[in-house]
Scaffold this motif. Sequence first.
Motif, PDB file in Angstrom:
ATOM      1  N   ARG A  34      29.159  43.920 -32.070  1.00 61.32           N
ATOM      2  CA  ARG A  34      28.055  43.614 -31.156  1.00 61.32           C
ATOM      3  C   ARG A  34      28.478  43.688 -29.689  1.00 61.32           C
ATOM      4  O   ARG A  34      27.791  44.285 -28.871  1.00 61.32           O
ATOM      5  CB  ARG A  34      27.519  42.229 -31.492  1.00 61.32           C
ATOM      6  CG  ARG A  34      26.466  41.682 -30.582  1.00 61.32           C
ATOM      7  CD  ARG A  34      26.163  40.279 -30.960  1.00 61.32           C
ATOM      8  NE  ARG A  34      27.447  39.654 -31.342  1.00 61.32           N
ATOM      9  CZ  ARG A  34      27.676  38.370 -31.397  1.00 61.32           C
ATOM     10  NH1 ARG A  34      26.728  37.532 -31.153  1.00 61.32           N
ATOM     11  NH2 ARG A  34      28.837  37.885 -31.734  1.00 61.32           N
ATOM     12  N   ASP A  35      29.631  43.109 -29.346  1.00 60.04           N
ATOM     13  CA  ASP A  35      30.064  43.065 -27.943  1.00 60.04           C
ATOM     14  C   ASP A  35      30.754  44.341 -27.489  1.00 60.04           C
ATOM     15  O   ASP A  35      30.669  44.712 -26.316  1.00 60.04           O
ATOM     16  CB  ASP A  35      31.017  41.889 -27.729  1.00 60.04           C
ATOM     17  CG  ASP A  35      30.324  40.554 -27.946  1.00 60.04           C
ATOM     18  OD1 ASP A  35      29.095  40.490 -27.783  1.00 60.04           O
ATOM     19  OD2 ASP A  35      31.025  39.583 -28.294  1.00 60.04           O
ATOM     20  N   THR A  36      31.459  44.995 -28.389  1.00 55.19           N
ATOM     21  CA  THR A  36      32.257  46.157 -27.998  1.00 55.19           C
ATOM     22  C   THR A  36      31.574  47.490 -28.302  1.00 55.19           C
ATOM     23  O   THR A  36      31.997  48.514 -27.762  1.00 55.19           O
ATOM     24  CB  THR A  36      33.603  46.143 -28.744  1.00 55.19           C
ATOM     25  OG1 THR A  36      33.349  46.201 -30.143  1.00 55.19           O
ATOM     26  CG2 THR A  36      34.411  44.919 -28.394  1.00 55.19           C
ATOM     27  N   ASP A  37      30.590  47.500 -29.160  1.00 54.62           N
ATOM     28  CA  ASP A  37      29.918  48.717 -29.627  1.00 54.62           C
ATOM     29  C   ASP A  37      30.871  49.642 -30.390  1.00 54.62           C
ATOM     30  O   ASP A  37      30.601  50.830 -30.531  1.00 54.62           O
ATOM     31  CB  ASP A  37      29.276  49.485 -28.457  1.00 54.62           C
ATOM     32  CG  ASP A  37      28.186  48.688 -27.781  1.00 54.62           C
ATOM     33  OD1 ASP A  37      27.512  47.910 -28.487  1.00 54.62           O
ATOM     34  OD2 ASP A  37      28.019  48.827 -26.558  1.00 54.62           O
ATOM     35  N   ASN A  38      31.988  49.097 -30.838  1.00 57.86           N
ATOM     36  CA  ASN A  38      32.970  49.899 -31.558  1.00 57.86           C
ATOM     37  C   ASN A  38      33.727  48.964 -32.499  1.00 57.86           C
ATOM     38  O   ASN A  38      34.439  48.067 -32.044  1.00 57.86           O
ATOM     39  CB  ASN A  38      33.925  50.556 -30.558  1.00 57.86           C
ATOM     40  CG  ASN A  38      34.899  51.500 -31.219  1.00 57.86           C
ATOM     41  OD1 ASN A  38      35.192  51.389 -32.401  1.00 57.86           O
ATOM     42  ND2 ASN A  38      35.403  52.440 -30.433  1.00 57.86           N
TER      43      ASN A  38
END
Length: 112
Positions: A22-26
């Motif tokens: 969610r926070d890193t998109d990875n």
Amino acid sequence: MDYKKSKAPVNTVTRNIMDLCRDTDNIYESVVIISKRANQISLQIKEDLSKKLAEFASYNDSLEEVFENREQIEISRYYEKLPKPTLLATQEFIEDKVYWRDPSRENSNNEN
């Protein structure tokens, strides 16, 4: 830090991958962040345990005398019952308690 008060589970838990990225998109970046935090937690726990067990160290050269110390056993059991560092790090990451940054992203944002 008292890791016993953490809300991290003691056993392995199936996680939703979308919650982790969610926070890193990875997802891979999230896993790297969690693993680095787990290494930090592991070192901290190991240092704490070593400090507590150093009080019981005997500096005799003879191997014949082995003492069973109840306090030492209780300390060891306490640390054995703690959640694993990876579970603690994952819980911290999900609760947004881990500070992380990506210097490559910061440099690309400054150039624009």
